[in-house]
Design a protein around this motif. Structure first.
Motif, PDB file in Angstrom:
ATOM      1  N   LEU A   1       0.819  -1.218   0.000  1.00 10.88           N
ATOM      2  CA  LEU A   1       0.000   0.000   0.000  1.00 10.88           C
ATOM      3  C   LEU A   1       0.853   1.269   0.000  1.00 10.88           C
ATOM      4  N   LYS A   2       2.030   1.189   0.570  1.00 10.32           N
ATOM      5  CA  LYS A   2       2.873   2.384   0.596  1.00 10.32           C
ATOM      6  C   LYS A   2       3.405   2.696  -0.797  1.00 10.32           C
ATOM      7  N   ARG A   3       3.738   1.685  -1.559  1.00 10.24           N
ATOM      8  CA  ARG A   3       4.163   1.933  -2.942  1.00 10.24           C
ATOM      9  C   ARG A   3       2.992   2.497  -3.737  1.00 10.24           C
ATOM     10  N   LEU A   4       1.797   2.008  -3.455  1.00  9.72           N
ATOM     11  CA  LEU A   4       0.614   2.521  -4.139  1.00  9.72           C
ATOM     12  C   LEU A   4       0.477   4.025  -3.877  1.00  9.72           C
ATOM     13  N   TRP A   5       0.704   4.427  -2.630  1.00  6.00           N
ATOM     14  CA  TRP A   5       0.646   5.859  -2.293  1.00  6.00           C
ATOM     15  C   TRP A   5       1.719   6.637  -3.070  1.00  6.00           C
ATOM     16  N   SER A   6       2.935   6.116  -3.106  1.00  7.79           N
ATOM     17  CA  SER A   6       4.022   6.846  -3.755  1.00  7.79           C
ATOM     18  C   SER A   6       3.818   6.960  -5.260  1.00  7.79           C
ATOM     19  N   GLU A   7       3.205   5.956  -5.879  1.00  7.14           N
ATOM     20  CA  GLU A   7       2.941   5.999  -7.315  1.00  7.14           C
ATOM     21  C   GLU A   7       1.715   6.847  -7.631  1.00  7.14           C
ATOM     22  N   GLY A   8       0.635   6.617  -6.909  1.00 10.94           N
ATOM     23  CA  GLY A   8      -0.625   7.298  -7.203  1.00 10.94           C
ATOM     24  C   GLY A   8      -0.612   8.786  -6.922  1.00 10.94           C
ATOM     25  N   ARG A   9       0.219   9.219  -5.984  1.00 15.25           N
ATOM     26  CA  ARG A   9       0.221  10.642  -5.619  1.00 15.25           C
ATOM     27  C   ARG A   9       0.828  11.517  -6.708  1.00 15.25           C
ATOM     28  N   THR A  10       1.374  10.900  -7.750  1.00 22.55           N
ATOM     29  CA  THR A  10       1.881  11.684  -8.874  1.00 22.55           C
ATOM     30  C   THR A  10       0.746  12.190  -9.757  1.00 22.55           C
ATOM     31  N   SER A  11      -0.467  11.688  -9.531  1.00 23.19           N
ATOM     32  CA  SER A  11      -1.625  12.101 -10.322  1.00 23.19           C
ATOM     33  C   SER A  11      -2.500  13.075  -9.534  1.00 23.19           C
ATOM     34  N   PRO A  12      -2.657  14.311 -10.010  1.00 20.59           N
ATOM     35  CA  PRO A  12      -3.555  15.259  -9.341  1.00 20.59           C
ATOM     36  C   PRO A  12      -4.973  14.712  -9.238  1.00 20.59           C
ATOM     37  N   LEU A  13      -5.439  14.039 -10.297  1.00 21.05           N
ATOM     38  CA  LEU A  13      -6.779  13.459 -10.274  1.00 21.05           C
ATOM     39  C   LEU A  13      -6.865  12.356  -9.218  1.00 21.05           C
ATOM     40  N   GLY A  14      -5.827  11.534  -9.159  1.00 17.05           N
ATOM     41  CA  GLY A  14      -5.825  10.464  -8.177  1.00 17.05           C
ATOM     42  C   GLY A  14      -5.942  10.985  -6.763  1.00 17.05           C
ATOM     43  N   LYS A  15      -5.206  12.021  -6.456  1.00 18.38           N
ATOM     44  CA  LYS A  15      -5.238  12.579  -5.104  1.00 18.38           C
ATOM     45  C   LYS A  15      -6.604  13.170  -4.770  1.00 18.38           C
ATOM     46  N   GLN A  16      -7.285  13.731  -5.772  1.00 16.34           N
ATOM     47  CA  GLN A  16      -8.631  14.249  -5.543  1.00 16.34           C
ATOM     48  C   GLN A  16      -9.600  13.114  -5.250  1.00 16.34           C
ATOM     49  N   VAL A  17      -9.457  12.010  -5.972  1.00 15.47           N
ATOM     50  CA  VAL A  17     -10.328  10.855  -5.741  1.00 15.47           C
ATOM     51  C   VAL A  17     -10.063  10.268  -4.357  1.00 15.47           C
ATOM     52  N   TRP A  18      -8.800  10.227  -3.951  1.00 22.10           N
ATOM     53  CA  TRP A  18      -8.477   9.671  -2.638  1.00 22.10           C
ATOM     54  C   TRP A  18      -9.157  10.443  -1.513  1.00 22.10           C
ATOM     55  N   LYS A  19      -9.419  11.729  -1.739  1.00 18.48           N
ATOM     56  CA  LYS A  19     -10.062  12.544  -0.705  1.00 18.48           C
ATOM     57  C   LYS A  19     -11.486  12.095  -0.413  1.00 18.48           C
ATOM     58  N   LEU A  20     -12.034  11.265  -1.312  1.00 19.62           N
ATOM     59  CA  LEU A  20     -13.392  10.742  -1.095  1.00 19.62           C
ATOM     60  C   LEU A  20     -13.408   9.662  -0.018  1.00 19.62           C
ATOM     61  N   GLY A  21     -12.207   9.243   0.421  1.00 18.60           N
ATOM     62  CA  GLY A  21     -12.149   8.278   1.521  1.00 18.60           C
ATOM     63  C   GLY A  21     -11.555   6.939   1.166  1.00 18.60           C
TER      64      GLY A  21
END
Length: 295
Positions: free
Chosen positions: A183-203
């Motif tokens: 899951l930590k690698r998932l965070w490090s990879e996904g956080r490069t996407s502005p859209l991804g980070k917005q979706v993550w804010k949904l919970g």
């Protein structure tokens, strides 16, 4: 002279009886007679690398969630039982496309945790599959806070119960167990996407993905705590599986796989994309068909 001949015949009879007795032992050292034709039987291997039916249990990853359309399961691209040609699932590789459609069943449930696995296993055994695939644990770590994560003891108890449910009904069915993803690698990879980070804010997985750009010591500690718990879950999966001669753990292959953004859903940057599902299928196939278990 007659006495010497009689003693010689007696000695020969004893020797022949001993030789025939040894020849009649089976390959496991028992005293069963040799089969007709004089050929000793060979022991049946415990692990069969070509099972004829498969049932899958687990969570949203095995359901193909967010791989095809937003906020929807897509079991046709499941790494375990899907029939999509782009994935080449474990079922397709082992059973063929027609066999996968007819003799594989997906009992995974989106959002499921390890505590749900015994119930899923109870449904799976009704099909009498020769192989059961297990992928669960991400949702046990993906909680609102680190304190809400499933304890290691509870995780172990639920997995052991699921295995007992299987063994009570099907003592010879094989089990493939996938490690919990990194899951930590998932965070490090996904956080490069502005859209991804917005979706993550949904919970989505807030214990790891919440405040994705926060690099303070508190946030780092939170993510490290989740990572340590995932490692502990994988240790449990390995230990419980090792106690069952018909169970194979992937040796942390899923956890260690260095996936990139191409293997993540373009809708939530968390679940595997179709390409990600294909990579999981390849890992599973290598483990199931290997001559020896992964050490």
């Amino acid at each position: 002279m007659r006495n010497r001949r009689r003693r010689a015949r007696t000695a020969l009879t004893v020797v022949l009886a001993a030789v025939l007795g040894v020849a009649g032992c089976d390959t496991l050292g028992g005293a069963s007679p040799a089969p007709k034709g004089g050929k000793a039987s060979r022991p049946v291997p415990v692990w069969d690398s070509s099972p004829s039916s498969i049932a899958a249990v687990g969570d949203s990853i095995t359901r193909g969630f967010d791989a095809c359309t937003v906020l929807s399961d897509c079991p046709e691209v499941s790494w375990a039982t899907g029939t999509n040609t782009r994935v080449d699932s474990l079922a397709v590789r082992l059973l063929g496309r027609t066999g996968a459609a007819e003799r594989s069943w997906n009992y995974a449930v989106t959002g499921a945790r390890m505590t749900d696995l015994p119930g899923q296993m109870a449904h799976a055994v009704t099909r009498k599959p020769q192989l059961v695939t297990v992928m669960a644990g991400a949702n046990d770590a993906c909680r609102t806070t680190t304190s809400a994560m499933t304890s290691v003891a509870e995780f172990r108890a639920s997995f052991e119960k699921a295995m007992s449910t299987l063994r009570e009904a099907l003592p010879k069915t094989q089990v493939y167990v996938a490690s919990v993803p990194n899951l930590k690698r998932l965070w490090s990879e996904g956080r490069t996407s502005p859209l991804g980070k917005q979706v993550w804010k949904l919970g989505i997985c807030p214990s790891m993905l919440g405040d994705a750009d926060d690099l303070t010591s508190a946030a780092t500690l939170r993510r490290d705590t989740v990572q340590q718990r995932v490692r502990a879950y994988n240790k449990v999966l390995a230990e419980v599986c090792a106690k069952d001669e018909r169970c194979r753990f992937d040796g942390n292959a899923v956890f260690d796989y260095r996936f990139g953004t191409g293997q993540l859903s373009r809708w939530d940057w968390f679940h595997p994309s179709t390409d990600g599902q294909a990579r999981l299928a390849a890992i599973a196939y290598r483990t199931v068909t290997a001559k020896e278990p992964v050490s």
